[in-house]
Enzyme design. Structure first.
Site, PDB file in Angstrom:
ATOM      1  N   ARG A  60     -15.655 -12.669   6.915  1.00  0.00           N
ATOM      2  CA  ARG A  60     -14.559 -11.718   7.221  1.00  0.00           C
ATOM      3  C   ARG A  60     -13.157 -12.286   6.986  1.00  0.00           C
ATOM      4  NH1 ARG A  60     -18.113 -10.433  11.458  1.00  0.00           N
ATOM      5  NH2 ARG A  60     -19.323  -8.598  10.879  1.00  0.00           N
ATOM      6  N   LYS A  77      -2.437  -9.865  -3.493  1.00  0.00           N
ATOM      7  CA  LYS A  77      -3.444  -8.942  -4.039  1.00  0.00           C
ATOM      8  C   LYS A  77      -4.577  -9.774  -4.626  1.00  0.00           C
ATOM      9  CE  LYS A  77      -0.926  -4.827  -5.504  1.00  0.00           C
ATOM     10  NZ  LYS A  77      -0.594  -4.017  -6.687  1.00  0.00           N
ATOM     11  N   GLU A  99       4.934 -10.921 -18.127  1.00  0.00           N
ATOM     12  CA  GLU A  99       5.203 -10.582 -16.716  1.00  0.00           C
ATOM     13  C   GLU A  99       6.598 -11.070 -16.307  1.00  0.00           C
ATOM     14  OE1 GLU A  99       3.364  -8.568 -14.993  1.00  0.00           O
ATOM     15  OE2 GLU A  99       1.218  -8.944 -15.253  1.00  0.00           O
ATOM     16  N   LYS A 134       9.425 -11.257  -7.613  1.00  0.00           N
ATOM     17  CA  LYS A 134       8.157 -10.773  -7.059  1.00  0.00           C
ATOM     18  C   LYS A 134       8.181 -10.892  -5.534  1.00  0.00           C
ATOM     19  CE  LYS A 134       3.516 -10.049  -7.065  1.00  0.00           C
ATOM     20  NZ  LYS A 134       2.302 -10.080  -7.822  1.00  0.00           N
ATOM     21  N   GLU A 174       2.213  -1.992  -0.802  1.00  0.00           N
ATOM     22  CA  GLU A 174       2.452  -1.057  -1.908  1.00  0.00           C
ATOM     23  C   GLU A 174       2.517   0.393  -1.455  1.00  0.00           C
ATOM     24  OE1 GLU A 174       0.809  -2.249  -5.726  1.00  0.00           O
ATOM     25  OE2 GLU A 174       0.535  -0.142  -6.220  1.00  0.00           O
ATOM     26  N   ARG A 189       6.870  -1.734  -4.088  1.00  0.00           N
ATOM     27  CA  ARG A 189       5.967  -2.663  -4.773  1.00  0.00           C
ATOM     28  C   ARG A 189       5.308  -2.030  -5.991  1.00  0.00           C
ATOM     29  NH1 ARG A 189       1.748  -7.154  -2.313  1.00  0.00           N
ATOM     30  NH2 ARG A 189       1.055  -7.869  -4.346  1.00  0.00           N
ATOM     31  N   ASN A 195       4.180  -2.415 -11.211  1.00  0.00           N
ATOM     32  CA  ASN A 195       3.162  -1.929 -12.142  1.00  0.00           C
ATOM     33  C   ASN A 195       3.751  -1.424 -13.452  1.00  0.00           C
ATOM     34  OD1 ASN A 195       0.874  -2.343 -10.418  1.00  0.00           O
ATOM     35  ND2 ASN A 195       1.745  -0.717  -9.138  1.00  0.00           N
ATOM     36  N   HIS A 238       1.715  -1.427 -16.572  1.00  0.00           N
ATOM     37  CA  HIS A 238       0.319  -1.680 -16.203  1.00  0.00           C
ATOM     38  C   HIS A 238      -0.576  -0.445 -16.285  1.00  0.00           C
ATOM     39  CE1 HIS A 238       1.920  -5.514 -15.025  1.00  0.00           C
ATOM     40  NE2 HIS A 238       0.738  -5.940 -14.612  1.00  0.00           N
ATOM     41  N   HIS A 270      -3.630  -1.678 -18.120  1.00  0.00           N
ATOM     42  CA  HIS A 270      -4.978  -1.773 -17.543  1.00  0.00           C
ATOM     43  C   HIS A 270      -5.978  -0.930 -18.330  1.00  0.00           C
ATOM     44  CE1 HIS A 270      -3.624  -3.193 -13.253  1.00  0.00           C
ATOM     45  NE2 HIS A 270      -3.688  -4.167 -14.116  1.00  0.00           N
ATOM     46  N   HIS A 296      -4.075 -10.247 -20.562  1.00  0.00           N
ATOM     47  CA  HIS A 296      -3.429  -9.299 -19.649  1.00  0.00           C
ATOM     48  C   HIS A 296      -1.989  -9.027 -20.109  1.00  0.00           C
ATOM     49  CE1 HIS A 296      -2.661  -7.214 -15.913  1.00  0.00           C
ATOM     50  NE2 HIS A 296      -1.643  -8.008 -15.638  1.00  0.00           N
TER      51      HIS A 296
END
Ligand SMILES: NC(=O)c1ccc[n+]([C@@H]2O[C@H](COP(=O)([O-])OP(=O)(O)OC[C@H]3O[C@@H](n4cnc5c(N)ncnc54)[C@H](O)[C@@H]3O)[C@@H](O)[C@H]2O)c1
Length: 363
Positions: A122, A143, A185, A228, A238, A242, A246, A249, A253, A266
Site C-alpha cells: 500500500r 505522477k 520537455e 515544473k 491536476e 497542472r 500536457n 501531449h 500520447h 516521448h
C-alpha cells in the site's frame, strides 16, 4: 550543486542537481524517519551496466541491505509484466514497509519504480535518481504509472519521491536522440510558462551540440525543474493549472500509442504534438502566433522528425479521445493564446480531423 524544494499540500522534498549529487543520498537515507530497513534499486538494462555498480557502492555505505532488479529498456517495458516482476522481486527480497526503492534511470524506470513503490504494501518510500534529460520533468511531481495497450500512462498513482538526486554527469552517455527527446520537455516548459526562457533557448540552442554538457545544459535542467515544481506546487492533483503541462501531449500520447510504445521517443512525439497544438490554436483563436513559424523551423533544425504520412487521422483522433483529459468524448487540448501563457480548451472533432489531415500531409 543546486538544491531546490518541491512543496505540495501533502509533501515536501528536495531536488538536488549537479555534479556529484549522488553523494547526498547516504545522509538523506540515514536521516529518514522511520529508519530505512533495506533498499532496492530498480533500473533498466541500458543504465545498469553504466551506473548500477557506482550507485550500489554508494548505497552500501548506509550498511543497509541493497538489492537490485533490472528490467528491459524502452517505453514498451513500462508494462504490467515488469510491474509484476518488480513486485515479485520486492517480495522475494523481503522488502518491508520501511524499505526504500531507488529508481535509477530515465522516465520509464522512474514511472514504473514509482508505481511499484506507490503500491507495494500500500505504498513505500522511493527516491528518483534520473539519468536522462527528459527525467528533469518526469522525476518531479509524483505522477507514476504504466502503459496499457489502449492508452499511455493509463494505470498509476500519485506518489511523490522522498528526493530527486540528479547528477548531470549521467547525461554524458545519453545518445543524442534521447537528449533531443528530453529537450522537447524543456522547450514545453518555456513555451507554456516563461517567454524570456523561451527566447533564451531559441537564441542559444540552435543545435543539440549548443546544449553541450556544461552550464547551458544544467541551466536548462534547473529552469525546467523550477517551472515544473511551481506548477505542481500550485496544483498537485491536476485539478487546474497542472493540466497545462500536457501541452503537446494529447497528440503526443496518441502518436506513441499508435506507432507502438518505444518506436518514437516521448519527446519526439511531444514535439510533433506541440506543433499540432499551435495549428489548432491558430484556428481556435483565429490568428497564428508570431512565433509559430519560428518554432516550426527551430524544431526542424533541432532534428525533430516529421510524422509518417501513413498514420491515420481517424485512428489518432480515436486515441486522443481516450486521453485522461478527454471529457464525455470531447478532446481537450492545451492551447497557447501567447508564448508563456497556456489554457485548456475543448476542441471539436471536425476541426481535429481537418487539421490532422493537413498536418500529416504537410512536409
Ligand atoms: N511522470 C511524469 O510526470 C512524466 C513526465 C514526462 C514523461 N514521463 C514518461 O517518461 C518516459 C520517457 O522518459 P525517458 O525519455 O527518460 O525514457 P527512458 O527511461 O525510456 O530512457 C530513454 C532511453 O535512454 C536509456 N538511458 C537512460 N539513461 C541513460 C544514460 N545515462 N546513458 C545511456 N542511456 C540511457 C534508456 O535505457 C532508454 O533506452 C515516458 O514513459 C513518459 O511517459 C513521465
Amino acid at each position: 550543486m543546486k538544491k531546490l524544494s518541491v512543496r505540495t499540500a501533502t509533501k515536501e522534498y528536495p531536488v538536488i542537481t549537479g555534479s556529484g549529487a549522488l553523494k547526498e543520498i547516504v545522509p538523506l537515507l540515514l536521516n529518514m524517519k522511520p529508519a530505512v530497513t533495506s533498499l532496492m534499486v530498480i533500473s533498466d538494462d541500458n543504465v545498469a551496466p553504466l551506473y548500477l555498480s557506482d550507485v550500489t557502492a554508494e548505497l552500501s555505505k548506509t550498511a543497509l541491505p541493497v538489492y537490485d532488479h533490472i528490467v528491459p529498456h524502452g517505453d514498451q517495458e513500462k508494462s504490467f509484466q515488469n510491474y509484476f516482476s518488480c513486485q515479485t522481486a520486492a517480495l522475494e527480497f523481503g522488502l518491508d514497509r520501511h524499505s526504500v526503492i531507488i529508481a535509477l534511470g530515465g522516465g520509464m524506470v522512474g514511472d514504473l519504480a514509482g508505481f511499484v513503490a506507490g503500491t507495494y504494501m500500500r505504498g513505500i518510500r522511493f527516491i528518483q535518481v534520473p539519468t536522462t534529460l527528459l527525467a528533469h520533468d518526469s522525476s518531479v511531481g509524483g505522477k507514476t504509472g504504466i502503459n496499457h495497450h489502449l492508452g499511455k500512462n493509463m494505470i498509476g498513482v500519485f506518489h511523490h519521491p522522498e528526493a530527486v538526486i540528479y547528477d548531470a554527469e549521467y547525461l554524458k552517455t545519453l545518445p543524442q536522440h534521447e537528449i533531443r527527446s528530453g529537450f522537447a520537455e524543456v522547450i514545453k516548459h518555456a513555451i507554456i510558462k516563461d517567454r524570456s526562457f523561451y527566447r533564451y533557448l531559441h537564441e542559444n540552442v540552435r543545435s543539440l551540440d549548443d546544449l553541450g554538457y556544461g552550464t547551458r545544459l544544467e541551466e536548462a535542467i534547473t529552469k525546467g525543474i523550477q517551472i515544473k515544481a511551481e506548477i505542481v506546487q500550485e496544483d498537485e492533483r491536476e485539478n487546474g493549472v497542472r493540466a497545462l503541462l500536457n501541452f503537446g501531449h494529447t497528440l503526443g500520447h496518441a502518436i506513441e500509442a499508435e506507432l507502438g510504445y518505444g518506436k518514437w521517443t516521448h519527446g519526439d512525439a511531444v514535439a510533433a504534438g506541440m506543433l499540432f497544438a499551435l495549428r489548432i490554436g491558430a484556428s481556435v483563436y483565429g490568428t497564428s502566433l508570431i512565433e509559430d513559424s519560428e518554432i516550426n523551423e527551430w524544431l526542424q533544425e533541432l532534428g525533430y522528425p516529421q510524422l509518417p504520412a501513413s498514420l491515420s487521422p481517424e485512428k489518432l483522433l480515436s486515441r486522443m479521445k481516450k486521453d485522461k483529459k478527454a471529457h464525455s468524448g470531447t478532446v481537450k487540448m492545451v492551447l497557447l493564446p501567447e508564448i508563456g501563457k497556456a489554457e485548456v480548451r475543448e476542441v471539436p472533432d471536425p476541426l481535429l480531423i481537418e487539421e490532422l489531415h493537413k498536418f500529416l500531409a504537410a512536409k
